[in-house]
Design an enzyme around this catalytic site. Structure first.
Site, PDB file in Angstrom:
ATOM      1  N   ARG A  71       9.799  24.540 -17.550  1.00  0.00           N
ATOM      2  CA  ARG A  71      10.381  23.353 -16.915  1.00  0.00           C
ATOM      3  C   ARG A  71       9.248  22.549 -16.317  1.00  0.00           C
ATOM      4  O   ARG A  71       8.946  22.644 -15.129  1.00  0.00           O
ATOM      5  CB  ARG A  71      11.374  23.778 -15.827  1.00  0.00           C
ATOM      6  N   SER A 129      23.016  15.209  -8.798  1.00  0.00           N
ATOM      7  CA  SER A 129      22.368  14.432  -7.740  1.00  0.00           C
ATOM      8  C   SER A 129      22.958  13.024  -7.708  1.00  0.00           C
ATOM      9  O   SER A 129      22.373  12.085  -8.234  1.00  0.00           O
ATOM     10  CB  SER A 129      20.857  14.367  -7.993  1.00  0.00           C
ATOM     11  N   GLU A 142      12.786  22.982 -32.397  1.00  0.00           N
ATOM     12  CA  GLU A 142      11.411  23.490 -32.283  1.00  0.00           C
ATOM     13  C   GLU A 142      10.869  23.430 -30.863  1.00  0.00           C
ATOM     14  O   GLU A 142      10.067  24.257 -30.463  1.00  0.00           O
ATOM     15  CB  GLU A 142      10.485  22.677 -33.186  1.00  0.00           C
ATOM     16  N   ALA A 165      22.588  26.891 -21.023  1.00  0.00           N
ATOM     17  CA  ALA A 165      23.037  25.532 -20.702  1.00  0.00           C
ATOM     18  C   ALA A 165      22.564  24.565 -21.763  1.00  0.00           C
ATOM     19  O   ALA A 165      21.737  24.905 -22.600  1.00  0.00           O
ATOM     20  CB  ALA A 165      22.487  25.118 -19.344  1.00  0.00           C
ATOM     21  N   ARG A 212      14.787   4.450  -6.870  1.00  0.00           N
ATOM     22  CA  ARG A 212      15.986   3.633  -6.696  1.00  0.00           C
ATOM     23  C   ARG A 212      16.767   3.464  -7.984  1.00  0.00           C
ATOM     24  O   ARG A 212      17.909   3.042  -7.968  1.00  0.00           O
ATOM     25  CB  ARG A 212      15.598   2.240  -6.171  1.00  0.00           C
ATOM     26  N   GLU A 213      16.131   3.744  -9.114  1.00  0.00           N
ATOM     27  CA  GLU A 213      16.825   3.500 -10.374  1.00  0.00           C
ATOM     28  C   GLU A 213      17.959   4.514 -10.561  1.00  0.00           C
ATOM     29  O   GLU A 213      17.953   5.595  -9.981  1.00  0.00           O
ATOM     30  CB  GLU A 213      15.857   3.591 -11.556  1.00  0.00           C
TER      31      GLU A 213
END
Lengths: 146, 146
Positions: free
Chosen positions: A29, A80, A107, A42, A3-4
């Protein structure tokens, strides 16, 4: 349930190609539990309110060691909007040439460059699992089909 | 800088059209600071590990009051793999008909249905600011161009 609201400085993604090949990167990732993900170059905007185009130029040099003669905006999007204000600005970068000196890379960034032929664009789109990469490649394919 | 990893149950987005019109929704998105955002119907997977297709059927009924005869997966993607594991599963829904009873909608969901002609697809893509909507509409345009 999440919800945050997560605040984010914003980011850029760069579709960099020379008409024959497209420059992609692979990096770990951990957030999504995959060993690495194929993505367009990106990066995040600096906290200090960097202009997206400046971020894009910096990231292109840092991640693939290139500068571009031509920069064209491909629009922007919220990743999102239900829980974060992260907005990604996409650019098309062409007229690529090597930067004189590869800038220092942080790094903690382990990035592998992966150059692919544009003839594989359909397959790359089918295999893309990252929103900015998918949107960038779908835009590129639509332009090339015109 | 945002360093935390945000866990998310996953979500679905539905490209619902009848060959002439596409069903979109508008809802408040306080996270991104806009009064409302034009999006494809969408929703989160239940915490209990709901199958994405079941979520999609439930959300289509809840958000636009429709069921679909044909459901076709359009792939999935991570919204922002640098900081969240949120994965969105996209579906193409056609053969639309009204559901007999509109399911109960949660009180906190204020959703307006916005039905647009598919002849406006280019404009809708240009105005889309939400990753799942943009990807869904770009996929739809590519299919219609074949």
């Amino acid at each position: 349930m999440q919800r945050e609201l997560v605040t984010h400085p914003g980011a850029v993604g760069i579709v960099a190609h020379d008409g024959e090949r497209i420059w992609l990167v692979r990096q770990p990732r951990e957030a999504v539990g995959v060993p690495d993900l194929l993505e367009i170059p990106a990066g995040k905007l600096d906290e200090e309110g960097e202009e997206p185009l400046e971020t894009a130029k910096r990231e292109l040099a840092e991640e693939i060691g290139k500068r571009a003669e031509s920069w064209e905006p491909l629009g922007s999007f919220f990743t999102s909007p239900g829980f974060t204000d992260e907005r990604v600005h996409l650019f098309l970068a062409t007229g690529l040439s090597d930067v004189d000196e590869t800038p220092e890379v942080q790094e903690n960034e382990r990035i592998d460059v992966d150059i692919r032929p544009l003839s594989e664009l359909d397959e790359l789109i089918g295999a893309s699992l990252d929103s900015k990469t998918l949107i960038g490649l779908l835009h590129l394919r639509a332009r090339r089909a015109r």
